[in-house]
Design a protein around this motif. Structure first.
Motif, PDB file in Angstrom:
ATOM      1  N   ALA A 211      17.070 -56.064 -12.655  1.00 10.00           N
ATOM      2  CA  ALA A 211      15.672 -55.833 -12.720  1.00 10.00           C
ATOM      3  C   ALA A 211      15.173 -55.499 -11.417  1.00 10.00           C
ATOM      4  CB  ALA A 211      14.852 -57.163 -13.567  1.00 10.00           C
ATOM      5  N   VAL A 212      15.591 -56.220 -10.545  1.00 10.59           N
ATOM      6  CA  VAL A 212      15.014 -55.888  -9.101  1.00 10.59           C
ATOM      7  C   VAL A 212      15.265 -54.433  -8.665  1.00 10.59           C
ATOM      8  CG1 VAL A 212      15.337 -56.433  -6.860  1.00 10.59           C
ATOM      9  CG2 VAL A 212      15.125 -58.281  -8.271  1.00 10.59           C
ATOM     10  N   PHE A 213      16.382 -53.982  -9.065  1.00  9.43           N
ATOM     11  CA  PHE A 213      16.796 -52.653  -8.683  1.00  9.43           C
ATOM     12  C   PHE A 213      16.121 -51.628  -9.531  1.00  9.43           C
ATOM     13  CE2 PHE A 213      21.071 -54.166  -7.252  1.00  9.43           C
ATOM     14  CZ  PHE A 213      20.926 -53.295  -6.021  1.00  9.43           C
ATOM     15  N   ILE A 214      15.997 -51.987 -11.009  1.00 12.77           N
ATOM     16  CA  ILE A 214      15.942 -50.681 -12.063  1.00 12.77           C
ATOM     17  C   ILE A 214      14.269 -50.726 -12.080  1.00 12.77           C
ATOM     18  CG2 ILE A 214      15.899 -52.026 -14.040  1.00 12.77           C
ATOM     19  CD1 ILE A 214      17.378 -48.742 -13.559  1.00 12.77           C
ATOM     20  N   VAL A 215      13.527 -51.794 -11.987  1.00 10.93           N
ATOM     21  CA  VAL A 215      12.145 -51.696 -12.347  1.00 10.93           C
ATOM     22  C   VAL A 215      11.517 -50.906 -11.355  1.00 10.93           C
ATOM     23  CG1 VAL A 215       9.934 -53.176 -12.877  1.00 10.93           C
ATOM     24  CG2 VAL A 215      12.083 -53.748 -14.053  1.00 10.93           C
ATOM     25  N   PRO A 216      11.182 -51.313 -10.083  1.00  7.20           N
ATOM     26  CA  PRO A 216      10.567 -50.400  -9.127  1.00  7.20           C
ATOM     27  C   PRO A 216      11.174 -49.104  -8.919  1.00  7.20           C
ATOM     28  CG  PRO A 216      11.524 -52.524  -7.993  1.00  7.20           C
ATOM     29  CD  PRO A 216      12.150 -52.442  -9.310  1.00  7.20           C
ATOM     30  N   THR A 217      12.315 -48.764  -9.124  1.00  8.32           N
ATOM     31  CA  THR A 217      12.875 -47.442  -8.749  1.00  8.32           C
ATOM     32  C   THR A 217      12.380 -46.643  -9.779  1.00  8.32           C
ATOM     33  OG1 THR A 217      15.120 -48.286  -9.426  1.00  8.32           O
ATOM     34  CG2 THR A 217      14.937 -47.661  -7.146  1.00  8.32           C
ATOM     35  N   THR A 218      12.536 -46.934 -11.285  1.00 12.32           N
ATOM     36  CA  THR A 218      11.903 -46.370 -12.183  1.00 12.32           C
ATOM     37  C   THR A 218      10.566 -46.082 -12.313  1.00 12.32           C
ATOM     38  OG1 THR A 218      13.747 -47.321 -13.476  1.00 12.32           O
ATOM     39  CG2 THR A 218      11.976 -45.858 -14.740  1.00 12.32           C
TER      40      THR A 218
ATOM     41  N   VAL B 245       8.488 -45.748  -9.658  1.00  7.04           N
ATOM     42  CA  VAL B 245       8.216 -44.939  -8.667  1.00  7.04           C
ATOM     43  C   VAL B 245       8.608 -43.618  -8.952  1.00  7.04           C
ATOM     44  CG1 VAL B 245       8.389 -44.359  -6.005  1.00  7.04           C
ATOM     45  CG2 VAL B 245       7.926 -46.915  -6.663  1.00  7.04           C
ATOM     46  N   ILE B 246       9.786 -43.419  -9.183  1.00  8.38           N
ATOM     47  CA  ILE B 246      10.042 -41.999  -9.476  1.00  8.38           C
ATOM     48  C   ILE B 246       9.523 -41.460 -10.591  1.00  8.38           C
ATOM     49  CG2 ILE B 246      12.060 -40.827 -10.357  1.00  8.38           C
ATOM     50  CD1 ILE B 246      13.934 -42.700  -8.753  1.00  8.38           C
ATOM     51  N   SER B 247       9.189 -42.357 -11.680  1.00  7.80           N
ATOM     52  CA  SER B 247       8.591 -41.656 -12.997  1.00  7.80           C
ATOM     53  C   SER B 247       7.114 -41.097 -12.285  1.00  7.80           C
ATOM     54  CB  SER B 247       8.565 -42.372 -14.204  1.00  7.80           C
ATOM     55  OG  SER B 247       8.618 -43.622 -14.034  1.00  7.80           O
ATOM     56  N   LEU B 248       6.376 -42.126 -11.828  1.00 10.62           N
ATOM     57  CA  LEU B 248       5.035 -42.021 -11.276  1.00 10.62           C
ATOM     58  C   LEU B 248       5.004 -40.450 -10.238  1.00 10.62           C
ATOM     59  CD1 LEU B 248       1.960 -42.485 -11.230  1.00 10.62           C
ATOM     60  CD2 LEU B 248       2.690 -44.386  -9.174  1.00 10.62           C
TER      61      LEU B 248
ATOM     62  N   PHE C  34      10.761 -40.396 -19.984  1.00 12.45           N
ATOM     63  CA  PHE C  34      10.016 -41.248 -20.952  1.00 12.45           C
ATOM     64  C   PHE C  34       8.718 -41.827 -20.199  1.00 12.45           C
ATOM     65  CE2 PHE C  34       8.604 -45.187 -23.108  1.00 12.45           C
ATOM     66  CZ  PHE C  34       8.827 -44.809 -24.276  1.00 12.45           C
ATOM     67  N   TYR C  35       8.798 -42.420 -19.008  1.00 14.40           N
ATOM     68  CA  TYR C  35       7.840 -43.204 -18.296  1.00 14.40           C
ATOM     69  C   TYR C  35       6.861 -41.929 -17.833  1.00 14.40           C
ATOM     70  CZ  TYR C  35      10.159 -47.307 -19.604  1.00 14.40           C
ATOM     71  OH  TYR C  35      10.575 -48.425 -20.442  1.00 14.40           O
ATOM     72  N   MET C  36       7.455 -40.807 -17.099  1.00 12.23           N
ATOM     73  CA  MET C  36       7.004 -39.571 -16.722  1.00 12.23           C
ATOM     74  C   MET C  36       5.530 -39.426 -17.580  1.00 12.23           C
ATOM     75  SD  MET C  36       8.227 -36.018 -15.687  1.00 12.23           S
ATOM     76  CE  MET C  36       8.121 -35.708 -17.531  1.00 12.23           C
ATOM     77  N   ILE C  37       6.179 -38.918 -19.087  1.00 12.52           N
ATOM     78  CA  ILE C  37       5.010 -38.560 -20.026  1.00 12.52           C
ATOM     79  C   ILE C  37       4.030 -39.639 -20.287  1.00 12.52           C
ATOM     80  CG2 ILE C  37       4.908 -38.391 -22.455  1.00 12.52           C
ATOM     81  CD1 ILE C  37       6.624 -36.236 -21.166  1.00 12.52           C
ATOM     82  N   LEU C  38       4.436 -41.102 -20.006  1.00  9.81           N
ATOM     83  CA  LEU C  38       3.313 -41.961 -20.053  1.00  9.81           C
ATOM     84  C   LEU C  38       2.313 -41.840 -18.803  1.00  9.81           C
ATOM     85  CD1 LEU C  38       4.979 -45.274 -21.339  1.00  9.81           C
ATOM     86  CD2 LEU C  38       4.058 -43.345 -22.705  1.00  9.81           C
ATOM     87  N   PHE C  39       2.953 -41.749 -17.775  1.00  8.10           N
ATOM     88  CA  PHE C  39       2.102 -41.501 -16.581  1.00  8.10           C
ATOM     89  C   PHE C  39       0.996 -40.203 -16.742  1.00  8.10           C
ATOM     90  CE2 PHE C  39       4.909 -44.719 -14.133  1.00  8.10           C
ATOM     91  CZ  PHE C  39       3.666 -45.429 -13.941  1.00  8.10           C
ATOM     92  N   LEU C  40       1.864 -39.039 -17.283  1.00  7.63           N
ATOM     93  CA  LEU C  40       1.156 -37.698 -17.300  1.00  7.63           C
ATOM     94  C   LEU C  40       0.082 -37.878 -18.099  1.00  7.63           C
ATOM     95  CD1 LEU C  40       3.712 -34.962 -17.495  1.00  7.63           C
ATOM     96  CD2 LEU C  40       1.880 -35.082 -15.976  1.00  7.63           C
TER      97      LEU C  40
ATOM     98  N   THR D 116      -6.364 -42.199  -8.080  1.00  6.81           N
ATOM     99  CA  THR D 116      -5.515 -42.261  -9.112  1.00  6.81           C
ATOM    100  C   THR D 116      -5.083 -43.663  -9.476  1.00  6.81           C
ATOM    101  OG1 THR D 116      -4.887 -40.005  -7.861  1.00  6.81           O
ATOM    102  CG2 THR D 116      -3.472 -40.749  -9.758  1.00  6.81           C
ATOM    103  N   LEU D 117      -4.500 -44.213  -8.350  1.00  8.27           N
ATOM    104  CA  LEU D 117      -3.796 -45.367  -8.583  1.00  8.27           C
ATOM    105  C   LEU D 117      -4.466 -46.337  -9.561  1.00  8.27           C
ATOM    106  CD1 LEU D 117      -0.903 -46.342  -8.295  1.00  8.27           C
ATOM    107  CD2 LEU D 117      -1.505 -47.358  -6.179  1.00  8.27           C
ATOM    108  N   PRO D 118      -5.878 -46.745  -9.087  1.00  9.50           N
ATOM    109  CA  PRO D 118      -6.573 -47.782  -9.951  1.00  9.50           C
ATOM    110  C   PRO D 118      -6.875 -47.309 -11.304  1.00  9.50           C
ATOM    111  CG  PRO D 118      -7.756 -47.218  -7.761  1.00  9.50           C
ATOM    112  CD  PRO D 118      -6.563 -46.417  -7.921  1.00  9.50           C
ATOM    113  N   GLN D 119      -6.987 -45.900 -11.473  1.00 13.99           N
ATOM    114  CA  GLN D 119      -7.423 -45.344 -12.712  1.00 13.99           C
ATOM    115  C   GLN D 119      -6.305 -45.388 -13.473  1.00 13.99           C
ATOM    116  OE1 GLN D 119     -10.318 -44.027 -14.103  1.00 13.99           O
ATOM    117  NE2 GLN D 119     -11.160 -44.923 -12.363  1.00 13.99           N
ATOM    118  N   LEU D 120      -5.018 -45.657 -13.086  1.00  8.19           N
ATOM    119  CA  LEU D 120      -3.835 -45.683 -13.912  1.00  8.19           C
ATOM    120  C   LEU D 120      -3.421 -47.179 -14.056  1.00  8.19           C
ATOM    121  CD1 LEU D 120      -1.256 -43.161 -12.576  1.00  8.19           C
ATOM    122  CD2 LEU D 120      -2.731 -43.043 -14.809  1.00  8.19           C
ATOM    123  N   ARG D 121      -4.258 -47.963 -13.880  1.00  7.66           N
ATOM    124  CA  ARG D 121      -3.888 -49.585 -14.059  1.00  7.66           C
ATOM    125  C   ARG D 121      -3.356 -49.821 -15.552  1.00  7.66           C
ATOM    126  NH1 ARG D 121      -8.272 -53.027 -12.455  1.00  7.66           N
ATOM    127  NH2 ARG D 121      -7.711 -52.962 -10.238  1.00  7.66           N
TER     128      ARG D 121
END
Lengths: 241, 283
Positions: free
Chosen positions: A18-25, A27-30, A116-122, A151-156
């Protein structure tokens, strides 16, 4: 159950994963969403390319990762690229130390999940009102400042959802571990996240359903606690709004 | 002056953005390219120490050999996967669609309690329930049967939740007009609500189909005999046992993802919508 070292190891494996995958996914999808959102030319093409792996199964990805990209031989893509720089081949999957296998597992999941997460952020980015950006432009804010304060606060809400889904999905990781690490029908004793542990405890040679079910109950409790705590932490700021 | 500079600056960031996008897009396409390339390579070229950008010889016999090789139950596993994915998709749409509509529209004393019970199960990761589910299904004697593979996936709490939320937002006036014309809940649902919700139905349907076709853990646990393998289990068995030619394995994987990639390209709009709704539900 809690004194069983194999069970505790499976929890530690999940934490490391989780320490690896959660932050990297995250950041990259955002990042991908921000890049795609601002693109006018060929926007749908880029969106499709990042999203396409979502249709792929973990088994197919594991095949490509294990037998083609990270095969230990010289003609595997990763080793071929290292060879161009004069670096020796690395046996990606056959060693427990150093744990190169983490790189294989994490990149496979990244490739499958980012779209998948990119679509959610989009979707989240498109819901932000343009007037906020206009106001920021009048105030002279640019680039990073706009991202940080608008952007970041609006995406909370989206971010909370993405983090929670990432964590739950990392917790349920099974397919890529099983398919990448299992060779000639045997699974190594290390790198067993909770579901792999449960699979071999309950359905392996032992058929220990009692232990399996007890493990499942503990895991459910953990995930419920994490969900509640995470929801609290990320929404704490909302009261001021 | 300031305007000129910011114009040039924005042109530079524009180029940087496109370069990053193109590089990332190429990186994301590499695995697909390797899959196709390896599927058409000869076994000896795959094992050679040199990396080949393209197959030195395009080997099409991997494809024909796949369906002739009696050791690989390819046709059967594709058929199983298709059957399971289609019945589960239809089942989820009918069962969760009806349940969602009932929860949204039919006044009933316990409807809130039922709704919260269903929602609460969303908090339990589906995979954690797999041991008790396995015990249940094996007690019923459904191991290695299509029943055991299909029936437990016919009801989905998430789809029910999403359908209820969607039907709550459906314009009530249209339904009231149908009621005046003498249609009951059943008739209104099928004749008025469903035909006007096809976009949403397509979104949930495609997401369910992809999930079902790509499912792994449950088919692995239930599909013990070769006759009940899905295509994912067939691929995984040969991948982890390393008992067949690698080039043929790549061809099998290519055959297994082509239907989904085609579906993906045609139905992408609905898939995006389905993903957005799924994500919002996770909020």
């Amino acid at each position: 159950m809690l004194r069983d070292p194999a069970f505790r190891n499976s929890l530690l494996t999940f934490l490391a994963f989780a320490v690896f995958i959660v932050p990297t996914t995250f950041v990259i999808s955002l990042g991908a969403a921000l890049l795609v959102a601002r693109t006018r030319v060929m926007q749908s093409f880029f969106r499709s390319v990042f999203f396409l792996p979502t249709a792929c199964s973990y088994v197919v990805a594991a095949l490509v990762w294990k037998m083609s990209i990270f095969s230990g031989i010289r003609s595997g893509l990763a080793n071929a690229v290292l060879g161009w720089f004069g670096i020796d081949s690395i046996p990606w999957l056959s060693l427990a130390e150093p744990p190169w296998y983490w790189l294989v597992i994490v990149t496979a999941r990244l490739w499958l999940q980012v779209g998948f997460y990119m679509i959610l952020f989009l979707a989240g980015i498109q819901r932000i009102s343009p007037t906020l950006y206009e106001a920021a432009a009048i105030d002279g804010a640019e680039g990073w400042k706009v991202f940080r304060h608008i952007t970041l606060p609006q995406l909370r809400a989206t971010s909370t959802a993405v983090l929670l889904l990432l964590l739950i999905n990392a917790f349920q990781a099974f397919d890529e571990f099983y398919n990448i690490l299992s060779t000639f029908g045997t699974y190594p004793p290390y790198a067993r996240p909770p579901l792999v542990y449960l699979y071999y405890t309950a359905l392996g040679s032992g058929q220990d359903f009692g232990h399996g079910s007890a493990g499942a109950v503990i895991l459910t409790l953990i995930i419920a606690i994490v969900a509640v705590v995470q929801g609290r932490i990320l929404r704490l700021g909302d009261r001021g709004d | 002056m300031a305007i000129v500079r910011s114009k040039r600056q924005s042109r530079i960031t524009g180029w940087a953005r496109y370069s990053a996008l193109v590089a990332a897009a190429l990186l994301f396409l590499v695995p697909f390219y390797l899959l196709v390339r390896s599927a058409f390579m000869r076994e000896q070229d795959l094992g050679s120490p040199d990396f080949h950008w393209l197959p030195p010889v395009w080997e099409t016999s991997n494809l024909t050999g796949l369906f002739d090789n009696p050791a690989i139950p390819m046709a059967r596993s594709l058929l199983n996967s298709g059957l399971i994915a289609v019945t589960q998709t239809v089942g989820v749409l009918v069962v969760s669609g009806l349940a969602g509509y009932g929860l949204a529209r039919i006044p009933y004393r316990w409807s809130n309690a039922v709704f919260y019970t269903i929602t609460a199960t969303l908090l339990i990761p589906a995979a954690v329930t797999f041991v008790p589910s396995f015990v249940l299904v094996s007690t019923l004697g459904w191991i290695s049967t299509l029943r055991g593979l299909i029936i437990p996936g016919l009801f989905q709490a998430l789809a029910t939740f999403l359908f209820r939320q969607f039907f709550l937002g459906f314009p009530k006036e249209i339904e009231e007009a149908a009621f005046i014309d003498g249609l009951g809940y059943w008739g209104t649902f099928w004749k008025i609500v469903v035909p006007n919700s096809m976009g949403f139905v397509a979104a949930i349907g495609t997401i369910t189909f992809i999930g079902s076709w790509n499912a792994f853990l449950w088919p692995l646990v239930i599909g013990r005999d070769q006759e009940s393998w899905t295509v994912q289990i067939a691929l995984s068995t040969f991948l982890t046992a390393q008992s067949v030619q690698v080039s043929q394995l790549f061809m099998a994987a290519l055959v297994a993802i082509v239907p989904l990639l085609l579906m993906f390209l045609f139905l992408q709009r609905w898939i995006v919508e389905g993903v957005e709704r799924t994500g919002i539900a996770g909020d």
